[in-house]
Design an enzyme around this catalytic site. Sequence first.
Site, mmCIF file in Angstrom:
data_model
loop_
_atom_site.group_PDB
_atom_site.id
_atom_site.type_symbol
_atom_site.label_atom_id
_atom_site.label_comp_id
_atom_site.label_asym_id
_atom_site.label_seq_id
_atom_site.Cartn_x
_atom_site.Cartn_y
_atom_site.Cartn_z
ATOM 1 N N GLU A 609 0.849 -1.184 0.000
ATOM 2 C CA GLU A 609 0.000 0.000 0.000
ATOM 3 C C GLU A 609 0.889 1.239 0.000
ATOM 4 O O GLU A 609 2.043 1.201 0.411
ATOM 5 C CB GLU A 609 -0.907 0.018 1.238
ATOM 6 C CG GLU A 609 -1.972 -1.061 1.250
ATOM 7 C CD GLU A 609 -2.959 -0.871 2.398
ATOM 8 O OE1 GLU A 609 -2.905 0.194 3.051
ATOM 9 O OE2 GLU A 609 -3.771 -1.775 2.642
ATOM 10 N N HIS A 673 -4.669 7.165 0.409
ATOM 11 C CA HIS A 673 -3.844 5.959 0.458
ATOM 12 C C HIS A 673 -4.483 4.902 -0.436
ATOM 13 O O HIS A 673 -5.631 5.044 -0.865
ATOM 14 C CB HIS A 673 -3.673 5.444 1.888
ATOM 15 C CG HIS A 673 -4.925 4.903 2.495
ATOM 16 N ND1 HIS A 673 -5.880 5.704 3.068
ATOM 17 C CD2 HIS A 673 -5.388 3.618 2.621
ATOM 18 C CE1 HIS A 673 -6.879 4.961 3.524
ATOM 19 N NE2 HIS A 673 -6.613 3.685 3.260
ATOM 20 N N HIS A 675 -5.502 0.805 -1.524
ATOM 21 C CA HIS A 675 -5.812 -0.544 -1.063
ATOM 22 C C HIS A 675 -5.361 -1.526 -2.137
ATOM 23 O O HIS A 675 -5.470 -1.246 -3.338
ATOM 24 C CB HIS A 675 -7.315 -0.700 -0.810
ATOM 25 C CG HIS A 675 -7.742 -0.176 0.518
ATOM 26 N ND1 HIS A 675 -9.034 -0.324 1.008
ATOM 27 C CD2 HIS A 675 -7.059 0.490 1.495
ATOM 28 C CE1 HIS A 675 -9.130 0.226 2.197
ATOM 29 N NE2 HIS A 675 -7.940 0.733 2.522
ATOM 30 N N ASP A 687 -8.185 3.094 8.952
ATOM 31 C CA ASP A 687 -8.556 4.266 8.150
ATOM 32 C C ASP A 687 -9.512 5.173 8.920
ATOM 33 O O ASP A 687 -9.433 6.409 8.822
ATOM 34 C CB ASP A 687 -9.210 3.834 6.837
ATOM 35 C CG ASP A 687 -8.271 3.040 5.950
ATOM 36 O OD1 ASP A 687 -7.043 3.196 6.098
ATOM 37 O OD2 ASP A 687 -8.766 2.264 5.100
#
Length: 735
Positions: A609, A673, A675, A687
């Site tokens: 990630e 960000h 996944h 998150d």
Amino acid sequence: MTVLKSARARAIVAYLAAHDYPYARLENVETGSSHDLIDLVVEPELPQDRAVAIIDAEPIRLSVPVDDSASPYVFSRRADFPHDQVHTNAAPDSNGICLCIWEENWADLRRGLTAQALIERIRNWFTRMATNTLHQEGQALEPLLRATTNSLILPAATLPTNLAVWSADKYNGQWTILLGPPTAKSREEQFEISVLPITFPPQVQGALHQAPQTLSELIEFAAAHGVPDSLTQIRSWLLQPEQLQRADKRHLLLMLKIPKLKQVGGEVEAWEVRAFMPDEKLSELGELLGSTYFQRGTVVARIPAGAAGDLSKTYLDQWRVIRRLDRAAARLFAASPTGKDRRLVAIGAGAIGSNVVVGTTRAGIGIWTIIDDDIVLPHNTVRQFQDNRAVGVGKALALALDANCILADHDSANEIRANILDPGELGAEIDEKFEQADLVVDFSASPAVLGYVADHGRVQRAVSCFFNPSGSDLVILAEDPGRALHLDEIEAQYFLAVASDDRLQGHLSGGRLDFIRYANACQDLSRPLPPWQVQTLTGLAGGQLIGLFERSVASSQVWRLDPQNGAVAPVNLELSGVERHTIEDWRFTISHFALNEMQRLRGEAAPNETGGILIGTFDLSRRIVHIVAALRAPPDSAQSPTYFIRGAKDLKPMVDRLGVASAGNLGYVGEWHSHPDGTAVRPSNDDEQVFAHLAKHMGPSGGPFLMAICGRKEFWFRLGADGRTCGEAVTHGRA
């Protein structure tokens, strides 16, 4: 041996004699008191099939002025040379038919016209005549009569009917007379000139005719071109009471109105208007025509009319006729690409707006509605179009009055005195103008006004035009006709370019401290700015606005002027499409560039990630956020296939630099960000903790904030503002 007096004639003869020139040969030379005559034969390059009967060896005569004060006359010595062709004179003199070889000003042409160039110019004329390319497609139709030096200026829009003299000026023996509709402004009584128009049937362009020198020649010319009753028209006109009353003082100005065609059966493409003035006054002319006589000092109509006298002794003074410019004509002279009137709205009549409105009005672009609630102050006259006469007058009104005096159209501009952000009862009128306009142009340099225009649902297409703080750079942000990008979305991407493009270094960060106080209130400050600099940049702005009508894409452009040397460097900025979302009473947009960058960085980091921060702008009053960039993870970030923890190394200095370079407009607006594949684009427990952290630290500040999650095919967003979570949105990826 004949000794020629003209140096140019001697050079032509010497050239032909000194060279074994295969395409021209000398036959004879003569000299006179004012002209040298050179007879020669030229051989033009000709095709097998010829549109005009040009022969392989054309005999011509050059009549060269001894003092070189005028161009050489070129005559065809061929008795059967085709008559009634364009670029020829219909009436031959003793030398033959005169050929129209030259279009340039002789003072400029003669500087480089060598003997060889002159001969080749003539050969080329015959070649183009033979191939029917002498008169090019799109070229203005040739006149039927030669022009003269006295000038008659007519209104633009309508054909001359029932016109009166407005003014007359005589300089160096040449008259300039302005005609207009009979009004209080007309001066017929003062100048004692009456106008009689005579309309001809349509004429096909052809050879240039010798202008009538006498009244008998004019009547013959009219009869030969479809007006057999011109004499009757003149007689009837002379008997009108208003002409009889001043017949002993007035002169007649005959105006010939001639519609012209390119070919038989075609449509009328132009009107030629010619004017002639007999030497005699109306009373003398009436007696000559047998229409009037003197009785006890009064001019009286003769009934029945008597026989006309010798009209060949009534000489005519000729005039050239010029039309005033309307917008359609102005577009031709200004090479404006738009072929019709456009409707435009100008918000702001200051330094940029006033000069652009005037410049585009000169180019005939269309009709402006000018919106401004300010007045003209003395210091404004340094760089605005409005001058000292307008001080104390509303800027919009003064500018509209100026614009309406530029062309013969008096409706090129109208004004609305209003604050665009608080128009009150004028709001409905402004909305209507927006809806009718092809282009709404914001000259205000106000971010609030830009946002207002961007949001306005009745605007068809919007543009923002402004200077940078130092006044050395011009910026034009333009929507596309379909408004796929709104003005504020383009502005946000412009701020990103300013902060990241080396070509725009210092564009917004160069603040100035040399403001001048023009009055005694706190905000009565103005920065000094040279008028030439304003004129240079606003000239560019006007040209670019005109060009927008030919472009169907949004654009963001900057022109950087170096005040030291006057050089202007254009900078075209790339624009990205956007995704738009509405969450409760908030809106946010994200550029395709930012979406693509997140997916690119996600793929680069896979299977780990990754993430970073979101950069953008926001407007609390309009409750909107624009995300323009997604930055990569700082080097101290922790990345793995199951988690991502963003670091902070060098991040704050980078964000600060973006803010300074964009004059505080760009900043941090949230986190993103990724996944991994196979994982839903929904927030995990970690998150949720990140978003709670954002809400805790950014909520109290009052600004909006977002969290974005990037998956392989989708994006998930959550927006927070006003100390609460506003909601979520999902969009498909761009990659």
